[in-house]
Design a protein around this motif. Structure first.
Motif, short mmCIF file in Angstrom:
data_model
loop_
_atom_site.label_atom_id
_atom_site.label_comp_id
_atom_site.label_asym_id
_atom_site.label_seq_id
_atom_site.Cartn_x
_atom_site.Cartn_y
_atom_site.Cartn_z
N ASN A 33 2.41 4.51 -11.11
CA ASN A 33 1.55 5.69 -11.06
C ASN A 33 2.36 6.99 -11.10
OD1 ASN A 33 -0.86 4.30 -10.94
ND2 ASN A 33 -0.86 4.19 -8.71
N HIS A 74 -1.21 -2.00 -5.22
CA HIS A 74 -2.22 -1.01 -4.86
C HIS A 74 -2.25 -0.78 -3.36
CE1 HIS A 74 -3.59 -1.16 -8.98
NE2 HIS A 74 -4.60 -0.38 -8.72
N ASN A 106 0.26 1.80 -2.30
CA ASN A 106 -0.13 3.19 -2.58
C ASN A 106 -0.72 3.89 -1.37
OD1 ASN A 106 0.65 3.37 -5.27
ND2 ASN A 106 -1.33 2.69 -6.05
N GLY A 164 -4.79 4.50 -7.21
CA GLY A 164 -5.06 3.11 -7.57
C GLY A 164 -6.50 2.93 -8.04
N GLN A 187 -8.49 -2.12 -5.57
CA GLN A 187 -8.54 -1.84 -4.14
C GLN A 187 -9.64 -2.64 -3.46
OE1 GLN A 187 -9.02 2.44 -4.01
NE2 GLN A 187 -6.82 2.81 -3.99
#
Length: 306
Positions: free
Chosen positions: A149, A230, A233, A161, A166
């Motif tokens: 990202n 994810h 993140n 994400g 997620q």
């Protein structure tokens, strides 16, 4: 020591990152009326909370586009609201953000063809005049993992994400429970809750198991890796509490993730994470395009967000 890291901090630091759990759409699948159930097209109804959560993760894999909203508190930015439309393949996004950290101002971002575009009253530049309404930067990636990202700080780390990934983080939980049934957007939605930890996600990644008691989802090893990325993140500390509500088809309808910020990321307490993501429309017909070239200037030639 476990903590999340920025994409440029390196993979070794990232893998020590803090646990992150996001509400996975679990799934009690609504059945047709008596005598009308289509047993050939629809798999059996999940019999345990873990199986419902795994089914929802599988269902999310087939979603190609999504319109959704985000409400809550983001570490370091306070209250935030966002409305967005995304596509999965290719990965594109159009998002509008407001909130207390934006002082009532608005920020619109788009991610298209490997570039980021930003516009709105939050941007400050004497060069954004006339038709020049957008700034751009590349390469830019939204919806990837913790390393990939790059949003140039135009999107909070926790929103970088994809909500489709997620929503499946709850498959890494070992204590998923059915809380009851709530009304979400006018629908009766089974409500599941569990906690997600770094160790739990690592274990599910290594073994391929996504639920407790050895129940496995159907998304495979690649999906497990995406979930872990994810999760990183979110930059939060164990445990992350996740609530998930499913629609009548057993797909994610809404999820909520709550956790303390991992102070090891920045050496200070930036406040808790408490975000609720609601799926407004699944598979809408949408096309996210870059702004006209004559309305865009490079970010480096303009001004970054205040």
């Amino acid at each position: 020591m476990r903590h999340g890291s920025r994409p440029d901090a390196g993979r070794s630091a990232m893998v020590r990152g803090a646990l992150v759990a996001v509400l996975l759409a679990g799934g009690a699948v609504g059945c047709a009326g008596d005598g009308e159930a289509d047993t050939t097209d629809r798999p059996p109804r999940p019999t345990t909370p873990a199986a419902a959560v795994n089914r929802a993760a599988e269902e999310s894999e087939s979603i190609t586009s999504l319109r959704y909203e985000v409400r809550g508190t983001v570490s370091g930015r306070g209250r935030l609201e966002a409305e967005a439309t995304m596509t999965a393949q290719p990965s594109t996004l159009s998002m509008t953000q407001t909130g207390e950290a934006y002082r009532g101002l608005r920020l619109e971002t788009r991610f298209v063809d490997g570039a980021m575009y930003a516009s709105g009253s939050l941007l400050r530049s004497d060069k954004l005049v006339g038709r020049k309404k957008w700034v751009t930067a590349a390469p830019a990636v939204w919806g990837g993992g913790a390393i990939e990202n790059q949003s140039y700080l135009m999107v909070p780390r926790q929103l970088e994400g994809s909500p489709l990934v997620q929503s499946t983080l709850l498959t890494g939980s070992r204590d998923v429970k059915l809380i009851g049934t709530d009304k979400v957007r006018g629908k009766d939605a089974p409500h599941y809750r569990g906690t997600v930890t770094y160790d739990g996600l690592i274990a599910s990644l290594k073994t391929g198991k996504t639920g407790k008691a050895g129940e496995s989802g159907g998304a495979g090893e690649d999906a497990g890796t995406r979930r872990f990325d994810h999760f990183l993140n979110l930059e939060v500390a164990d445990p992350l509490t996740m609530d998930l509500w499913l629609d009548p088809d057993g797909r994610p309808l809404q999820f909520r993730m709550r956790a303390a910020y991992d102070k090891k990321n920045a050496g200070q307490d930036l406040g808790p994470l408490d975000l609720t993501v609601t799926f407004l429309e699944i598979d809408p017909r949408t096309s996210i395009k870059a702004p006209p070239p004559d309305t865009v200037i490079p970010l480096k030639d303009s001004a970054r967000r205040d």
